[in-house]
Design a protein around this motif. Structure first.
Motif, PDB file in Angstrom:
ATOM      1  N   PHE A 129      -8.637 -13.581  13.961  1.00 27.86           N
ATOM      2  CA  PHE A 129      -8.394 -14.350  12.745  1.00 27.86           C
ATOM      3  C   PHE A 129      -9.446 -15.433  12.569  1.00 27.86           C
ATOM      4  O   PHE A 129      -9.767 -16.184  13.492  1.00 27.86           O
ATOM      5  CB  PHE A 129      -7.006 -14.973  12.794  1.00 27.86           C
ATOM      6  CG  PHE A 129      -6.523 -15.453  11.450  1.00 27.86           C
ATOM      7  CD1 PHE A 129      -6.035 -14.568  10.513  1.00 27.86           C
ATOM      8  CD2 PHE A 129      -6.579 -16.803  11.126  1.00 27.86           C
ATOM      9  CE1 PHE A 129      -5.602 -15.008   9.269  1.00 27.86           C
ATOM     10  CE2 PHE A 129      -6.151 -17.252   9.898  1.00 27.86           C
ATOM     11  CZ  PHE A 129      -5.657 -16.358   8.968  1.00 27.86           C
ATOM     12  N   ASN A 130      -9.983 -15.508  11.344  1.00 23.27           N
ATOM     13  CA  ASN A 130     -11.075 -16.425  11.030  1.00 23.27           C
ATOM     14  C   ASN A 130     -10.536 -17.616  10.234  1.00 23.27           C
ATOM     15  O   ASN A 130     -10.402 -17.545   9.015  1.00 23.27           O
ATOM     16  CB  ASN A 130     -12.158 -15.676  10.237  1.00 23.27           C
ATOM     17  CG  ASN A 130     -13.372 -16.539   9.942  1.00 23.27           C
ATOM     18  OD1 ASN A 130     -13.428 -17.710  10.308  1.00 23.27           O
ATOM     19  ND2 ASN A 130     -14.354 -15.955   9.277  1.00 23.27           N
ATOM     20  N   ASP A 131     -10.251 -18.697  10.917  1.00 27.75           N
ATOM     21  CA  ASP A 131      -9.704 -19.879  10.263  1.00 27.75           C
ATOM     22  C   ASP A 131     -10.685 -20.556   9.317  1.00 27.75           C
ATOM     23  O   ASP A 131     -10.287 -21.275   8.401  1.00 27.75           O
ATOM     24  CB  ASP A 131      -9.265 -20.908  11.312  1.00 27.75           C
ATOM     25  CG  ASP A 131      -8.161 -20.396  12.218  1.00 27.75           C
ATOM     26  OD1 ASP A 131      -8.386 -19.378  12.899  1.00 27.75           O
ATOM     27  OD2 ASP A 131      -7.076 -21.008  12.241  1.00 27.75           O
ATOM     28  N   VAL A 132     -11.997 -20.354   9.546  1.00 29.64           N
ATOM     29  CA  VAL A 132     -12.994 -21.115   8.807  1.00 29.64           C
ATOM     30  C   VAL A 132     -13.722 -20.303   7.751  1.00 29.64           C
ATOM     31  O   VAL A 132     -14.668 -20.785   7.129  1.00 29.64           O
ATOM     32  CB  VAL A 132     -14.022 -21.737   9.780  1.00 29.64           C
ATOM     33  CG1 VAL A 132     -13.343 -22.715  10.719  1.00 29.64           C
ATOM     34  CG2 VAL A 132     -14.740 -20.650  10.576  1.00 29.64           C
ATOM     35  N   GLY A 133     -13.310 -19.051   7.538  1.00 27.24           N
ATOM     36  CA  GLY A 133     -13.982 -18.223   6.543  1.00 27.24           C
ATOM     37  C   GLY A 133     -13.079 -17.097   6.076  1.00 27.24           C
ATOM     38  O   GLY A 133     -11.922 -16.986   6.481  1.00 27.24           O
ATOM     39  N   THR A 134     -13.624 -16.245   5.220  1.00 30.25           N
ATOM     40  CA  THR A 134     -12.815 -15.180   4.628  1.00 30.25           C
ATOM     41  C   THR A 134     -12.899 -13.861   5.381  1.00 30.25           C
ATOM     42  O   THR A 134     -12.011 -13.024   5.244  1.00 30.25           O
ATOM     43  CB  THR A 134     -13.258 -14.934   3.175  1.00 30.25           C
ATOM     44  OG1 THR A 134     -14.660 -14.623   3.155  1.00 30.25           O
ATOM     45  CG2 THR A 134     -13.008 -16.157   2.317  1.00 30.25           C
ATOM     46  N   ALA A 135     -13.965 -13.647   6.156  1.00 33.39           N
ATOM     47  CA  ALA A 135     -14.134 -12.362   6.840  1.00 33.39           C
ATOM     48  C   ALA A 135     -13.577 -12.442   8.257  1.00 33.39           C
ATOM     49  O   ALA A 135     -14.088 -13.194   9.086  1.00 33.39           O
ATOM     50  CB  ALA A 135     -15.615 -11.983   6.885  1.00 33.39           C
ATOM     51  N   PRO A 136     -12.517 -11.687   8.565  1.00 35.40           N
ATOM     52  CA  PRO A 136     -11.976 -11.707   9.923  1.00 35.40           C
ATOM     53  C   PRO A 136     -12.877 -10.935  10.874  1.00 35.40           C
ATOM     54  O   PRO A 136     -13.634 -10.046  10.463  1.00 35.40           O
ATOM     55  CB  PRO A 136     -10.628 -11.007   9.771  1.00 35.40           C
ATOM     56  CG  PRO A 136     -10.867 -10.032   8.655  1.00 35.40           C
ATOM     57  CD  PRO A 136     -11.802 -10.733   7.705  1.00 35.40           C
ATOM     58  N   GLY A 137     -12.780 -11.262  12.147  1.00 37.76           N
ATOM     59  CA  GLY A 137     -13.441 -10.455  13.155  1.00 37.76           C
ATOM     60  C   GLY A 137     -12.493  -9.362  13.620  1.00 37.76           C
ATOM     61  O   GLY A 137     -11.288  -9.384  13.316  1.00 37.76           O
ATOM     62  N   MET A 138     -12.999  -8.395  14.349  1.00 31.59           N
ATOM     63  CA  MET A 138     -12.178  -7.298  14.883  1.00 31.59           C
ATOM     64  C   MET A 138     -12.688  -6.965  16.274  1.00 31.59           C
ATOM     65  O   MET A 138     -13.889  -7.044  16.533  1.00 31.59           O
ATOM     66  CB  MET A 138     -12.288  -6.062  13.988  1.00 31.59           C
ATOM     67  CG  MET A 138     -11.848  -6.259  12.550  1.00 31.59           C
ATOM     68  SD  MET A 138     -12.193  -4.781  11.537  1.00 31.59           S
ATOM     69  CE  MET A 138     -13.994  -4.840  11.460  1.00 31.59           C
ATOM     70  N   SER A 139     -11.773  -6.596  17.149  1.00 23.09           N
ATOM     71  CA  SER A 139     -12.190  -6.128  18.475  1.00 23.09           C
ATOM     72  C   SER A 139     -11.488  -4.821  18.793  1.00 23.09           C
ATOM     73  O   SER A 139     -10.333  -4.602  18.406  1.00 23.09           O
ATOM     74  CB  SER A 139     -11.895  -7.170  19.554  1.00 23.09           C
ATOM     75  OG  SER A 139     -10.509  -7.358  19.725  1.00 23.09           O
ATOM     76  N   VAL A 140     -12.204  -3.952  19.485  1.00 23.18           N
ATOM     77  CA  VAL A 140     -11.698  -2.632  19.864  1.00 23.18           C
ATOM     78  C   VAL A 140     -12.053  -2.385  21.321  1.00 23.18           C
ATOM     79  O   VAL A 140     -13.163  -2.727  21.763  1.00 23.18           O
ATOM     80  CB  VAL A 140     -12.315  -1.519  18.989  1.00 23.18           C
ATOM     81  CG1 VAL A 140     -11.820  -0.146  19.434  1.00 23.18           C
ATOM     82  CG2 VAL A 140     -11.999  -1.753  17.520  1.00 23.18           C
ATOM     83  N   GLU A 141     -11.146  -1.802  22.072  1.00 23.62           N
ATOM     84  CA  GLU A 141     -11.434  -1.421  23.453  1.00 23.62           C
ATOM     85  C   GLU A 141     -11.305   0.096  23.580  1.00 23.62           C
ATOM     86  O   GLU A 141     -10.338   0.686  23.100  1.00 23.62           O
ATOM     87  CB  GLU A 141     -10.491  -2.137  24.413  1.00 23.62           C
ATOM     88  CG  GLU A 141     -10.671  -3.652  24.378  1.00 23.62           C
ATOM     89  CD  GLU A 141     -10.049  -4.359  25.568  1.00 23.62           C
ATOM     90  OE1 GLU A 141     -10.200  -3.848  26.702  1.00 23.62           O
ATOM     91  OE2 GLU A 141      -9.429  -5.411  25.367  1.00 23.62           O
ATOM     92  N   ARG A 142     -12.321   0.685  24.190  1.00 25.22           N
ATOM     93  CA  ARG A 142     -12.321   2.131  24.365  1.00 25.22           C
ATOM     94  C   ARG A 142     -13.077   2.481  25.636  1.00 25.22           C
ATOM     95  O   ARG A 142     -14.209   2.025  25.850  1.00 25.22           O
ATOM     96  CB  ARG A 142     -12.983   2.831  23.163  1.00 25.22           C
ATOM     97  CG  ARG A 142     -12.972   4.357  23.271  1.00 25.22           C
ATOM     98  CD  ARG A 142     -13.384   5.012  21.977  1.00 25.22           C
ATOM     99  NE  ARG A 142     -14.830   4.946  21.731  1.00 25.22           N
ATOM    100  CZ  ARG A 142     -15.427   5.535  20.702  1.00 25.22           C
ATOM    101  NH1 ARG A 142     -14.706   6.185  19.792  1.00 25.22           N
ATOM    102  NH2 ARG A 142     -16.734   5.432  20.537  1.00 25.22           N
ATOM    103  N   GLY A 143     -12.441   3.268  26.485  1.00 23.97           N
ATOM    104  CA  GLY A 143     -13.093   3.706  27.713  1.00 23.97           C
ATOM    105  C   GLY A 143     -13.544   2.575  28.599  1.00 23.97           C
ATOM    106  O   GLY A 143     -14.598   2.667  29.247  1.00 23.97           O
TER     107      GLY A 143
END
Length: 420
Positions: A129-143
């Motif tokens: 979650f991006n408190d200071v802007g409009t574009a959220p970040g995302m994280s993915v875990e694989r392998g």
């Protein structure tokens, strides 16, 4: 752990902006003993993004991606990443509410549909979650690999790295440890430094590497040790650092990863001494370097940028006779400038510069690149003339480093400081 940083954006590739994000991210990863293997800048195209992710996944444990998360059509990162991870995009209601609230605060009643798309995230991702802007970040875990996708806007990226990504990375167990140590040297070129410590470098174990990081007028030495036992790596590396430090004692100004100007600010603050500048050819560049350091207000009192002869006379009280007989670019003039700044700003030390930065203005007796620098101290004033042969920007940068070096040497001499 090993990391790779990918920056997305045509504006980086065509030189419109400089990628400072990667350097900052790498600095944050170092204390976690996460080694950055590669930094890659790519175009905002599906093909480039897919290829970069595929290659990074084969060699790194952590892949951090910045840029390409905007709402416009040229940002294709999210759709490409969704295909790469064989998932879809879903609209996150919490993120959407946040974006709408930001628009309302700015006075817009209706938010365009295109901006609603900024709430679209990977269905299988953890939303950062991006408190200071409009574009959220995302994280993915694989392998066993960790991927994070972050906006390219620096202050938003820094918020997400600090508050979302680093806490996750700290919780991951690491088998390989990395220890970095630094020495900052001034006044001796890279090749001469290497020659003086060649035997020490030759005797270093294979798991400890020495990197020479030169800039105008200074060289930063970085010692990097990689292994399983952090305490052992630290002890081994610090022993080597101490050897090099003793060998290069006359040139070492700091034993950590800080700038030369930050070193000076710290020394002056510790000694309770103050500084001012009187600049002509450097146009305020030296004072800008000093005031760019946090805590400079305890040291720096003021600056006078006196480009014209009238300003030198009226503000710094340089004698008109000196300018008439010696000229603006002369050792006598910069001496009077430095001593004038010291009196006017009531400081313990002052730096003054006057020269011909170029590319025009030179004569047979005073060519382009000629720079006179003075440093007024508590007990004496040092004056020196330099003959640089580069373009305007480099001449200004070299003048600044030369002035700071003269200041450092005079300060050390007058205080007999132990700067080991």
């Amino acid at each position: 752990m090993k990391a790779e940083i990918i920056t997305i954006g045509d504006e980086i590739l065509n030189g419109q902006i400089v990628d400072t994000n990667s350097a900052w991210i790498a600095q944050q990863l170092a204390p976690l003993h996460i080694r950055v293997l590669q930094i890659t800048s790519i175009a905002d195209t599906a093909e480039a993004i897919s290829q970069a992710l595929s290659e990074a996944e084969t060699r790194a444990d952590i892949v951090l991606v910045t840029g390409g998360l905007g709402p416009t059509k040229d940002d294709v990162t999210k759709t490409t990443v969704a295909r790469y991870f064989d998932t879809t995009l879903v609209r996150d209601p919490k993120v959407l509410a946040h974006v709408e609230s930001l628009f309302q605060r700015t006075g817009y009643k209706d938010m365009p549909e295109i901006n609603k798309q900024q709430a679209d995230v990977l269905a299988n991702a953890r939303v950062l979650f991006n408190d200071v802007g409009t574009a959220p970040g995302m994280s993915v875990e694989r392998g066993g690999k960790y991927f994070a996708f972050l906006p390219g806007v620096p202050f938003e990226m820094k918020f997400l790295i600090t508050n979302r990504v680093l806490p996750i990375l700290r919780s991951r167990e690491q088998e390989t440890r990395v220890y970095n140590a630094y020495l900052l040297t001034v006044g001796l070129g890279e090749s001469h430094l290497a020659r003086q410590i060649a035997d020490i470098e030759e005797a270093m174990p294979a798991h400890i590497k020495l990197a020479y990081l030169p800039k105008l007028g200074l060289v930063r030495l970085r010692f990097t040790a990689v292994g399983a036992n952090l305490s052992q790596l630290t002890e081994e590396t610090e022993q080597i650092v101490e050897q090099v430090k003793m060998r290069l004692a006359a040139y070492v100004v700091a034993q950590e990863d800080i700038s030369f100007e930050e070193t000076i600010v710290r020394l002056f603050a510790h000694a309770g001494q103050t500084l001012s500048t009187a600049e002509s050819c450097t146009g305020g560049y030296i004072s800008s370097l000093i005031t760019g350091v946090s805590g400079a207000s305890a040291v720096f009192q003021g600056a006078a940028v006196t480009y014209s002869n009238e300003a030198k006379v009226n503000l710094l009280h340089v004698a008109p006779h000196t300018l008439e007989t010696e000229g603006a670019v002369s050792e006598q003039t910069v001496q009077e400038m430095a001593e004038g700044a010291k009196r006017i700003f009531h400081t313990d030390y002052a730096i003054a510069t006057s020269g011909i930065a170029g590319p025009t203005g030179g004569t047979d007796t005073k060519p382009v690149g000629m720079v006179c620098i003075a440093v007024a101290g508590r007990f004496e004033t040092l004056v020196k003339t330099y003959y640089f042969k580069n373009d305007r920007t480099i001449n200004i940068e070299r003048s600044a480093v030369a002035g700071l070096t003269m200041l450092y040497n005079l300060f050390k001499k007058e205080y007999m400081l132990d700067v080991e």
